[in-house]
Design a protein around this motif. Sequence first.
Motif, PDB file in Angstrom:
ATOM      1  N   ARG A  11       0.818  -1.199   0.000  1.00  0.00           N
ATOM      2  CA  ARG A  11       0.000   0.000   0.000  1.00  0.00           C
ATOM      3  C   ARG A  11       0.858   1.258   0.000  1.00  0.00           C
ATOM      4  O   ARG A  11       0.608   2.204  -0.728  1.00  0.00           O
ATOM      5  CB  ARG A  11      -0.923   0.010   1.223  1.00  0.00           C
ATOM      6  CG  ARG A  11      -1.897   1.138   1.149  1.00  0.00           C
ATOM      7  CD  ARG A  11      -2.815   1.315   2.304  1.00  0.00           C
ATOM      8  NE  ARG A  11      -3.390   2.654   2.145  1.00  0.00           N
ATOM      9  CZ  ARG A  11      -4.539   2.896   1.529  1.00  0.00           C
ATOM     10  NH1 ARG A  11      -5.268   1.925   1.094  1.00  0.00           N
ATOM     11  NH2 ARG A  11      -4.958   4.125   1.362  1.00  0.00           N
ATOM     12  N   THR A  19       0.923   4.290  -2.759  1.00  0.00           N
ATOM     13  CA  THR A  19       0.078   5.363  -2.269  1.00  0.00           C
ATOM     14  C   THR A  19       0.462   6.684  -2.941  1.00  0.00           C
ATOM     15  O   THR A  19       1.413   6.729  -3.715  1.00  0.00           O
ATOM     16  CB  THR A  19       0.197   5.459  -0.729  1.00  0.00           C
ATOM     17  OG1 THR A  19      -0.862   6.250  -0.245  1.00  0.00           O
ATOM     18  CG2 THR A  19       1.519   6.066  -0.328  1.00  0.00           C
ATOM     19  N   ALA A  20      -0.290   7.752  -2.654  1.00  0.00           N
ATOM     20  CA  ALA A  20       0.002   9.035  -3.289  1.00  0.00           C
ATOM     21  C   ALA A  20       1.411   9.493  -2.923  1.00  0.00           C
ATOM     22  O   ALA A  20       1.817   9.404  -1.773  1.00  0.00           O
ATOM     23  CB  ALA A  20      -1.017  10.071  -2.844  1.00  0.00           C
ATOM     24  N   ASP A  21       2.150   9.960  -3.901  1.00  0.00           N
ATOM     25  CA  ASP A  21       3.528  10.421  -3.742  1.00  0.00           C
ATOM     26  C   ASP A  21       4.454   9.304  -3.276  1.00  0.00           C
ATOM     27  O   ASP A  21       5.537   9.568  -2.767  1.00  0.00           O
ATOM     28  CB  ASP A  21       3.626  11.609  -2.765  1.00  0.00           C
ATOM     29  CG  ASP A  21       2.789  12.785  -3.226  1.00  0.00           C
ATOM     30  OD1 ASP A  21       2.760  13.024  -4.446  1.00  0.00           O
ATOM     31  OD2 ASP A  21       2.157  13.446  -2.378  1.00  0.00           O
ATOM     32  N   ARG A  23      -1.478   9.810  -9.097  1.00  0.00           N
ATOM     33  CA  ARG A  23      -1.660  10.282  -7.741  1.00  0.00           C
ATOM     34  C   ARG A  23      -2.093   9.117  -6.872  1.00  0.00           C
ATOM     35  O   ARG A  23      -3.226   9.026  -6.456  1.00  0.00           O
ATOM     36  CB  ARG A  23      -2.695  11.399  -7.738  1.00  0.00           C
ATOM     37  CG  ARG A  23      -2.653  12.231  -6.486  1.00  0.00           C
ATOM     38  CD  ARG A  23      -3.504  13.455  -6.626  1.00  0.00           C
ATOM     39  NE  ARG A  23      -2.765  14.591  -7.136  1.00  0.00           N
ATOM     40  CZ  ARG A  23      -3.188  15.360  -8.136  1.00  0.00           C
ATOM     41  NH1 ARG A  23      -4.286  15.074  -8.768  1.00  0.00           N
ATOM     42  NH2 ARG A  23      -2.491  16.412  -8.500  1.00  0.00           N
ATOM     43  N   VAL A  45      -3.307   3.267  -5.704  1.00  0.00           N
ATOM     44  CA  VAL A  45      -4.398   2.675  -4.920  1.00  0.00           C
ATOM     45  C   VAL A  45      -5.621   3.587  -4.889  1.00  0.00           C
ATOM     46  O   VAL A  45      -6.701   3.161  -4.501  1.00  0.00           O
ATOM     47  CB  VAL A  45      -3.976   2.355  -3.466  1.00  0.00           C
ATOM     48  CG1 VAL A  45      -2.991   1.220  -3.430  1.00  0.00           C
ATOM     49  CG2 VAL A  45      -3.414   3.581  -2.781  1.00  0.00           C
ATOM     50  N   ASN A  46      -5.469   4.849  -5.298  1.00  0.00           N
ATOM     51  CA  ASN A  46      -6.611   5.766  -5.297  1.00  0.00           C
ATOM     52  C   ASN A  46      -7.240   5.900  -6.665  1.00  0.00           C
ATOM     53  O   ASN A  46      -8.166   6.679  -6.853  1.00  0.00           O
ATOM     54  CB  ASN A  46      -6.174   7.149  -4.819  1.00  0.00           C
ATOM     55  CG  ASN A  46      -5.592   7.096  -3.442  1.00  0.00           C
ATOM     56  OD1 ASN A  46      -6.161   6.461  -2.566  1.00  0.00           O
ATOM     57  ND2 ASN A  46      -4.458   7.727  -3.249  1.00  0.00           N
ATOM     58  N   ASP A  47      -6.688   5.207  -7.635  1.00  0.00           N
ATOM     59  CA  ASP A  47      -7.158   5.350  -8.997  1.00  0.00           C
ATOM     60  C   ASP A  47      -7.922   4.091  -9.412  1.00  0.00           C
ATOM     61  O   ASP A  47      -7.359   3.005  -9.416  1.00  0.00           O
ATOM     62  CB  ASP A  47      -5.942   5.563  -9.913  1.00  0.00           C
ATOM     63  CG  ASP A  47      -6.351   5.895 -11.325  1.00  0.00           C
ATOM     64  OD1 ASP A  47      -7.489   5.534 -11.706  1.00  0.00           O
ATOM     65  OD2 ASP A  47      -5.546   6.494 -12.043  1.00  0.00           O
ATOM     66  N   PRO A  61     -11.013   2.054  -4.595  1.00  0.00           N
ATOM     67  CA  PRO A  61     -11.945   3.064  -5.077  1.00  0.00           C
ATOM     68  C   PRO A  61     -12.986   2.508  -6.059  1.00  0.00           C
ATOM     69  O   PRO A  61     -12.633   1.672  -6.891  1.00  0.00           O
ATOM     70  CB  PRO A  61     -11.025   4.051  -5.807  1.00  0.00           C
ATOM     71  CG  PRO A  61      -9.835   3.250  -6.202  1.00  0.00           C
ATOM     72  CD  PRO A  61      -9.664   2.219  -5.132  1.00  0.00           C
TER      73      PRO A  61
END
Lengths: 422, 314
Positions: B142, B146-148, B163, B166-168, B257
């Motif tokens: 994760r 993760t972002a960045d 970005r 895991v958020n896309d 998501p």
Amino acid sequence: MKKTPVAVTALALTLLATACGGSGSEDGETTLRFAIWGSDERYEIVQGAVQAFMDDNPGIQVETTVAEYDAYWQRMNTEMAGGNAPDVFLMSDRHLREYTGRNVVMDLAPHVGEGVRTDDITPEVMGLGTDGDHLWGLPMSQITITMPYNPGLWEEAGAEAPELGWTWDDYLEAAQTVSEHTDEDVYGASDFGGIESWFKVYLSQKGKSLYTEDGELGYTADDVVEWWEMATEFREAGATTPGEITNDTTAGSPMVQRHSASEFTPDSTFAPDQADEFDGDFALAPLPQADSLGLYAEPAMLISASARTSHEEESLALIDYVVNEPAAAEALGMTFGLPANQTNREHISGDLEGAWQQVYEYEELVGPELKEGPPAPPQGASALFDLFTAYYEDVMFDRADPEEQARAFYAEAEQVIADNQD
Amino acid sequence: MTTPLTRSAAARPRRRRSGTYGDHPATGYLFLSPWILGALLLFLGPMLASLYLSFTDYDLFSTPNWIGLENYERMLTDDARFGNSVLATVRFVVFGVPIQLAAALGVALLLNRASRMSGVYRSAFYAPSLLGGSVALALVWRSLFTADGPADQLSGLFGMPSRGWVNDPQLALAVLVLLIVWQFGAPMVIFLAGLKQIPQELYDAASVDGANAWQRFRAITVPMLSPVIFFNLVLNTINAFQVFNAAFVVSGGTGGPSDTTLFYTLYLWRKGFVEFNMGYASAMAWLLLLGIALVTGLIFRSARSWVHYAGEKK
């Protein structure tokens, strides 16, 4: 020699059995298990109150456990089902009926006046725990929803500062302006569409509610459509954060991660030094409004006891202490919001600093306009809270049309409520 | 002293016929009791209970009421998220398992070449599988995506800003597929053992006939290895259908998501322990069992046309 295996197996089985037996009570001390949700910071603060309780009640040990909100309920559900619930625990409004409907929460009503004091608690926040003749827990505090924002960024961008009575259109304009004048990955506002708690305020602004008194849905599919279309308008205008940013909460909310200059939150979520995180650029404003402000005065949560506790008296003592004792109130400060106990509220008001002072001032500002909180939502409410977010995700990632998705959500919401009614 | 010896010697054949503990079957069962108790109490009992519960509206707290096939009906006709979860799981299996097996076979082929360091390499490549589907590993995964995180920085280098995978919704499942592919150690070891079984003469003969490396792989390695491929395919498909930890940790238990990582088992767990719908969750569990049985059956059926056992006439 032939008998050996029998003896060995018997011994092994005995050992196994004893290992499962658990420990008995020792030296006359009672150990209470107390579960809270929140950050480690909140845990430290609660420990202060718990320590004061233990000092005043020698013979009672309190083991406090802490978990993040989601993990807390995952664990609580499993422990409740396994008959292994903590003696005293925090209870949220949307889980209350799930548990009371299943007879696992102790009714405090018979103990009011003896063991549990309620006479000094502000009446606005007593509604949630009260259910006919029953009292399912004492309110930990009084809270409402607020909008923390970054006044530095807003001023720089030339956006109009939010004030009591401002509207959603004002918010759109201001947030858009902030987005335009800040770095590419900083937005004026966090996408608010997927959080049922803000939708609840919006409904209240229009004279509706999430649930009716009889536990039916208090809104129509059109209301969800309206809300999600508004959120989509914000997002498409660049005023609110895009899906990838909204979805990424591992390191905190978009505002905490500096991707957003404003968002909504209950006013019980700040540490006293919260403003330092934003280098002092931190202010609280009322939510933008539709027909009215629509904010409720509600307890952040209840403090309840397990119906199956074997330490009833001690559990009641802890609940009463945390809510009513000045010593506990001093330790807790505003970590759960304004103290529910009025004497305590005045007692601590002189010593507040930082964000807690800001919250206090905010509550004074909106106080006269606050509505009394709605009754406890019906069984199924906690599932709906999650579903609201899950359905909105497709909208916020532009994978579904807000209107279609809103209607699909509503159909499922009706189903969930119907399922929980029989 | 001699008499007992002869007597027991005479008795031995009879006793052997009826088993070592023929005279004392209780002792045998006593030895077996930990396993039998475990199987009955922890496995068979709960299984039958869940079969019963799948026909009820059990909510973890109150007495279950019989509702017949309602849970199953709703699942198949009236539950959008159930559809999402099946889709996410099937995608995961369809992409994850073949890529994982291909990676395992590829590395096994490389390791099969004699080399002084091959023991070291073998251990190194197997190591990730020791960590298996652990929570710690999923947490590391994760934070990588993760972002960045490192993955973002890498894709940024190639001019593809992201970005947080895991958020896309487009990439979140890929993160989980990569996680399972990375755990190719166990099938790799099995492939390696299979490769060692292939007689060198076959390759030598093919080389003499002028077959190149690809032809040797297609005509010798794949058919000779097909029973092992089959075995790995069945095993890893069954496992992939049941992945829970990874999806739970990577999505924080939500399957997000946009439900793209809402694996079947994750949704099952949400139904049972988050939404208190244990009857529905039990029905889901049984449907999963049937689904896996069906898929496994199909793989077995297809095996007739592509799996060759040594010494078999084709």
